[in-house]
Design an enzyme around this catalytic site. Structure first.
Site, short mmCIF file in Angstrom:
data_model
loop_
_atom_site.label_atom_id
_atom_site.label_comp_id
_atom_site.label_asym_id
_atom_site.label_seq_id
_atom_site.Cartn_x
_atom_site.Cartn_y
_atom_site.Cartn_z
N ALA A 69 2.08 8.28 4.87
CA ALA A 69 1.90 9.72 5.01
C ALA A 69 1.57 10.31 3.64
O ALA A 69 1.98 9.77 2.60
CB ALA A 69 3.17 10.34 5.57
N GLY A 112 3.96 5.27 6.61
CA GLY A 112 3.17 5.64 7.80
C GLY A 112 2.02 4.67 8.06
O GLY A 112 1.59 4.53 9.21
N GLU A 115 3.55 2.01 9.96
CA GLU A 115 3.89 2.55 11.28
C GLU A 115 2.64 2.69 12.15
O GLU A 115 2.68 2.49 13.36
CB GLU A 115 4.61 3.88 11.12
CG GLU A 115 5.96 3.69 10.44
CD GLU A 115 6.65 5.00 10.09
OE1 GLU A 115 6.15 5.70 9.19
OE2 GLU A 115 7.65 5.34 10.73
N GLU A 135 9.97 4.49 2.55
CA GLU A 135 10.34 5.92 2.59
C GLU A 135 11.66 6.19 1.89
O GLU A 135 11.87 7.25 1.31
CB GLU A 135 10.41 6.40 4.05
CG GLU A 135 9.06 6.62 4.71
CD GLU A 135 8.50 5.41 5.42
OE1 GLU A 135 8.94 4.27 5.14
OE2 GLU A 135 7.60 5.60 6.27
N1 CO8 Z 1 0.31 10.12 -0.43
C1 CO8 Z 1 -0.48 10.83 -1.26
N2 CO8 Z 1 -1.13 10.30 -2.30
C2 CO8 Z 1 -0.97 8.99 -2.52
C3 CO8 Z 1 -0.16 8.18 -1.70
C4 CO8 Z 1 0.49 8.81 -0.60
N3 CO8 Z 1 1.27 8.12 0.27
N4 CO8 Z 1 -0.18 6.92 -2.18
C5 CO8 Z 1 -0.99 6.94 -3.25
N5 CO8 Z 1 -1.44 8.18 -3.46
C6 CO8 Z 1 -2.33 8.66 -4.54
C7 CO8 Z 1 -1.61 8.59 -5.87
O1 CO8 Z 1 -0.79 9.72 -6.05
C8 CO8 Z 1 -2.77 8.54 -6.82
O2 CO8 Z 1 -3.29 9.84 -6.94
P1 CO8 Z 1 -3.78 10.41 -8.38
O3 CO8 Z 1 -5.04 9.64 -8.66
O4 CO8 Z 1 -4.01 11.85 -8.10
O5 CO8 Z 1 -2.69 10.12 -9.37
C9 CO8 Z 1 -3.80 7.70 -6.06
O6 CO8 Z 1 -3.43 7.78 -4.68
C10 CO8 Z 1 -3.79 6.25 -6.46
O7 CO8 Z 1 -2.46 5.78 -6.35
P2 CO8 Z 1 -1.90 4.56 -7.23
O8 CO8 Z 1 -2.37 4.73 -8.64
O9 CO8 Z 1 -0.46 4.45 -6.98
O10 CO8 Z 1 -2.73 3.37 -6.57
P3 CO8 Z 1 -2.44 1.80 -6.62
O11 CO8 Z 1 -3.67 1.17 -6.07
O12 CO8 Z 1 -1.94 1.39 -7.96
O13 CO8 Z 1 -1.20 1.56 -5.60
C11 CO8 Z 1 -0.04 1.85 -3.49
C12 CO8 Z 1 -1.41 1.72 -4.20
C13 CO8 Z 1 0.74 0.54 -3.63
C14 CO8 Z 1 -0.33 2.12 -2.04
C15 CO8 Z 1 0.76 3.01 -4.15
O14 CO8 Z 1 -0.09 4.12 -4.27
C16 CO8 Z 1 1.99 3.42 -3.38
O15 CO8 Z 1 3.01 2.77 -3.46
N6 CO8 Z 1 1.90 4.57 -2.66
C17 CO8 Z 1 3.02 5.19 -2.00
C18 CO8 Z 1 3.54 4.34 -0.85
C19 CO8 Z 1 4.64 5.08 -0.14
O16 CO8 Z 1 5.70 5.38 -0.68
N7 CO8 Z 1 4.41 5.39 1.15
C20 CO8 Z 1 5.33 6.08 1.97
C21 CO8 Z 1 4.88 7.51 2.15
S1 CO8 Z 1 6.01 8.44 3.09
C22 CO8 Z 1 5.65 8.09 4.68
O17 CO8 Z 1 4.72 7.35 4.98
C23 CO8 Z 1 6.51 8.74 5.70
C24 CO8 Z 1 5.91 8.60 7.08
C25 CO8 Z 1 6.63 9.50 8.05
C26 CO8 Z 1 6.21 10.94 8.02
C27 CO8 Z 1 6.51 11.57 9.35
C28 CO8 Z 1 6.95 12.98 9.25
C29 CO8 Z 1 7.52 13.54 10.55
#
Ligand code: CO8
Length: 261
Positions: A69, A112, A115, A135
């Site tokens: 998400a 997500g 999921e 999460e």
């Molecule tokens: N949301 C928004 N932006 C994101 C996300 C995300 N989930 N993941 C990465 N980005 C953005 C980063 O902020 C970054 O942006 P910027 O260039 O502006 O700094 C850009 O994408 C690149 O990110 P990274 O430099 O981290 O990229 P990498 O290739 O090094 O790593 C990963 C990729 C491994 C995917 C890493 O980005 C990561 O770990 N991301 C977060 C993963 C995470 O924690 N996901 C869980 C999110 S919460 C969720 O899914 C809840 C679902 C339920 C919601 C339901 C509500 C009712």
């Protein structure tokens, strides 16, 4: 009928009876925001009705399936807003699609993103795939069915471990846990998914959607009710031309020509 000329967060490709949907927000690592969700659901709902579409593939890029998400979209929301918007409840509509869906995962499928894969019927993973529900590291819990679907898919021990520690599984660990059905070299993943999707799409749609419905009921029903449900659907398929065609083709030693009814 697909909206052309508008920036889309998904790309759509039709290959005979297989439709591949590619998540396409590379700068945000294919994070799932409201726009992407609404485009995905509306495109899939429209195609779901079509007798010309026999299987969907949901995929990302070669390096990332989806980072989950959109954290930037969610960060400032209040409890009140989340409830009022019923944030992400639209994902339910993804689960009611009747056409079989294969998730083809390269790279991370986290939160997500994992999921979303769990809401597909079959998951294929590339050797570089990573699956996890991190999460907890953000101060929340999975919110698109992860606590329920992962537990049903891999059992309580592995699900608790993954959800409480936020630890990711590699493709091979995910296969061993029963979360994915096939692991392939990364560069072959999409071809493998298209081949499997084409096989599914080559069968009668009435039969494939019925098979999917019956397997899905195994998550919901007691064994006794599920077996009765299966038997009644099995009986019902004798009302289709595809059953006559499939069985006649076998006996006449030729390839069947299914029509989807
Ligand atoms: N949301 C928004 N932006 C994101 C996300 C995300 N989930 N993941 C990465 N980005 C953005 C980063 O902020 C970054 O942006 P910027 O260039 O502006 O700094 C850009 O994408 C690149 O990110 P990274 O430099 O981290 O990229 P990498 O290739 O090094 O790593 C990963 C990729 C491994 C995917 C890493 O980005 C990561 O770990 N991301 C977060 C993963 C995470 O924690 N996901 C869980 C999110 S919460 C969720 O899914 C809840 C679902 C339920 C919601 C339901 C509500 C009712």
């Amino acid at each position: 009928t697909l909206k052309k000329g508008k920036p889309m967060s998904i790309l759509i490709e039709k290959n005979h009876r297989v439709v591949t949907i590619r998540l396409n927000r590379p700068k945000a690592r294919n994070a799932l925001n409201t726009q992407l969700l609404s485009e995905l659901v509306s495109v899939l709902q429209e195609l779901d009705q079509s007798p010309e579409v026999g299987c969907f593939i949901i995929t990302g890029s070669d390096t990332v399936f989806s980072a989950g998400a959109d954290i930037k979209e969610m960060r400032s929301k209040s409890y009140h807003q989340m409830v009022q918007e019923d944030y992400f409840s639209k994902w339910e509509q993804f689960t009611t699609l009747r056409t079989p869906k294969i998730a083809a995962i390269c790279g991370p499928a986290l939160g997500g993103g994992c999921e979303l894969a769990l809401m597909c019927d079959i998951i294929f993973a590339a050797e570089n795939a990573l699956m996890g529900l991190p999460e907890i590291t953000l101060g929340v819990i999975p919110g698109i069915g992860g606590t329920q679907r992962l537990t049903k898919a891999v059992g309580k021990a592995k699900a608790m471990d993954m959800i409480l520690t936020g630890k990711h599984l590699s493709a091979f660990e995910a296969e061993k846990a029963g979360l994915v059905s096939r692991v392939c070299p990364t560069e072959q993943l999409l071809d493998e998914a298209i081949t499997a999707a084409s096989v599914i799409a080559g069968y009668g749609k009435f039969a494939t959607t019925s098979a999917k419905e019956a397997v899905d009921q195994a998550q919901e029903m007691s064994l006794k009710d599920g077996i009765l449900f299966e038997r009644r659907i099995f009986h019902a398929l004798f009302a289709t031309e595809d059953q006559k065609e499939g069985m006649s083709a076998f006996i006449e030693k030729r390839s069947p020509q299914f029509r989807g009814y």
